[in-house]
Design a protein around this motif. Structure first.
Motif, PDB file in Angstrom:
ATOM      1  N   LEU A  71       0.741  -1.230  -0.017  1.00  0.00           N
ATOM      2  CA  LEU A  71       0.070   0.011  -0.127  1.00  0.00           C
ATOM      3  C   LEU A  71       0.810   1.184   0.004  1.00  0.00           C
ATOM      4  N   ALA A  91       0.298   4.982   3.427  1.00  0.00           N
ATOM      5  CA  ALA A  91      -0.977   4.396   3.922  1.00  0.00           C
ATOM      6  C   ALA A  91      -0.755   3.416   5.010  1.00  0.00           C
ATOM      7  N   ALA A 140      -0.418   5.141   8.290  1.00  0.00           N
ATOM      8  CA  ALA A 140      -1.595   5.429   8.878  1.00  0.00           C
ATOM      9  C   ALA A 140      -2.181   4.290   9.321  1.00  0.00           C
ATOM     10  N   LEU A 141      -2.469   3.097   8.709  1.00  0.00           N
ATOM     11  CA  LEU A 141      -3.128   1.954   8.850  1.00  0.00           C
ATOM     12  C   LEU A 141      -2.521   1.603  10.228  1.00  0.00           C
ATOM     13  N   ALA A 180      -1.821  -5.340   5.131  1.00  0.00           N
ATOM     14  CA  ALA A 180      -1.460  -4.060   4.425  1.00  0.00           C
ATOM     15  C   ALA A 180      -0.177  -3.906   3.866  1.00  0.00           C
ATOM     16  N   ILE A 236      -7.390  -1.611  -0.472  1.00  0.00           N
ATOM     17  CA  ILE A 236      -7.875  -0.770   0.774  1.00  0.00           C
ATOM     18  C   ILE A 236      -9.146  -1.113   1.441  1.00  0.00           C
ATOM     19  N   HIS A 284      -9.480  -3.435   4.594  1.00  0.00           N
ATOM     20  CA  HIS A 284      -9.245  -2.273   5.859  1.00  0.00           C
ATOM     21  C   HIS A 284     -10.352  -1.523   6.444  1.00  0.00           C
TER      22      HIS A 284
END
Length: 409
Positions: free
Chosen positions: A272, A276, A279-280, A357, A363, A366
């Motif tokens: 990702l 990202a 952040a995840l 991820a 996405i 998630h």
């Protein structure tokens, strides 16, 4: 409900300010950094010495012509394979008693040799302990073969064949290496998430026990709803944990920029992308922290001493290790039945989705996982807050323990 939220905000702000703006929090931030700094210091001091000790040296008892041929062959091979792929050669002029000379060389501590070769290029003999001989025999044989081939061409009147030069064309990725690299990133992401949660979630227990022993909980319960105390403490410790993670992350980035200005060692990029993925990872840390922190607060509310906290929290900690082991099944095989179970089970879901991820570019799974974890966070917080409220309201009441002994509630 609005009054509970407002009171929880007051409790959270009080705990956050009292914890972050204290000398203890500074020591807490320095705690994980000190072992790393010590390891870097000792590693830097001993790196050169260790490299010198680890590099194998082999003495070659040979005349000048054979010695030059072997050194030239090793230089040619090292240009292709790298210096560390071949043993270091030490050319020694032959003496009358070759066997005695070899034994003397092996016994010389200053030379620090692992083996000795003698007998020329035609019928060489390698002398040394069984381990080093077996390890370096093939590499040394490659050097001897190259030297003999070069000499044979020279004696035949021909010229040495130059090393072949490849025409190189690079591509962005290869499927095999990409899968292995992303699996490494997935495991490292799970490891970091586990370490952060286990280090930071335990702080809830110590903070709660301290306030229970000082009767602060009873004072707060007389002023605000008990549910507000629970939510405020959980939110304050989450905010403090995120503050610590931010400080550690910023320190790590500065250290990499300082010690590795040309680009330090890095994990392979996740599927990702790093923005990202980070952040995840932050979202999954929050989810995991709230799930585990709510359990710890519920446990801490039942305990009256540090000993009871340790006894009650041990099964939760060991269960968390089992949860991480279950989530590791999602690394490298994100659609197996066991991996799907790991993604659905609330406590393993953040770790399993962290691995996904790193390995999958989609996405939408998630978004579903975050919604699913949010539902379970609400359920767990509701149940834990109820147990916390019951334990706080019973605080000070004498009740019997498991073995019939009276103890404070």
């Amino acid at each position: 409900m609005i009054d509970v939220i407002r009171a929880a905000w007051v409790i959270a702000r009080r705990d956050y300010v009292a914890s972050v703006f204290s000398k203890t929090f500074l020591l807490f931030l320095l705690g994980p950094l000190l072992p790393i700094l010590a390891a870097l210091m000792f590693g830097a001091v001993g790196a050169k010495t260790d490299a010198e000790i680890a590099r194998p040296r082999i003495a070659i008892i040979a005349d000048t012509a054979d010695g030059k041929a072997l050194i030239a062959a090793r230089t040619q091979l090292a240009a292709r394979l790298g210096e560390t792929a071949l043993p270091e050669l030490r050319i020694v002029a032959p003496e009358n008693d070759g066997a005695a000379q070899a034994q003397a060389l092996l016994a010389d501590r200053k030379r620090a040799l692992v083996a000795v070769a003698r007998g020329g290029l035609i019928a060489p003999e390698l002398i040394g302990p069984q381990g080093p001989v077996a390890e370096h025999q093939e590499r040394l044989g490659l050097i001897y073969d190259t030297a003999r081939r070069t000499r044979a061409l020279a004696h035949a009147g021909g010229e040495a064949v130059p090393a072949v030069a490849f025409s190189v064309r690079t591509v962005d990725k290869a499927a095999g290496s990409e899968t292995a690299n992303r699996a490494l990133t997935a495991r490292m992401g799970q490891l970091v998430l586990m370490m952060l949660v286990m280090i930071l979630a335990g702080m809830l227990l110590s903070n709660l026990i301290e306030e229970k022993s000082n009767k602060v909980i009873e004072v707060l319960a007389a002023a605000v709803p008990v549910d507000a105390i629970f939510l405020g403490k959980l939110g304050a410790m989450l905010a403090m944990s995120l503050t610590g993670i931010f400080v550690w992350g910023a320190t790590a980035m500065l250290a990499l920029a300082w010690f590795f200005p040309a680009g330090g060692p890095a994990l392979p990029a996740p599927a990702l992308g790093w923005p990202a993925f980070v952040a995840l990872g932050t979202v999954y840390f929050i989810a995991c922290y709230l799930l585990l922190g709510a359990l710890f607060l519920g446990i801490g509310g039942q305990a009256a001493s540090v000993r009871e906290v340790q006894t009650l929290s041990m099964p939760v900690t060991m269960g968390q290790l089992g949860v991480v082991a279950l989530a590791s099944s999602a690394v490298g095989a994100t659609l197996t039945p066991l991996a799907v179970v790991a993604m659905i089970f609330p406590w393993s879901s953040p770790f399993a989705m962290m691995a996904r991820a790193a390995q999958s570019p989609y996405i939408w799974p998630h978004l579903l996982a975050i919604l699913w974890q949010g539902i379970w966070i609400a359920i767990i917080i509701r149940l834990a807050a109820r147990r916390f409220r019951v334990s706080v309201l019973k605080s000070g009441v004498v009740r019997r323990g498991w073995f019939g002994r009276k103890r404070p509630a």
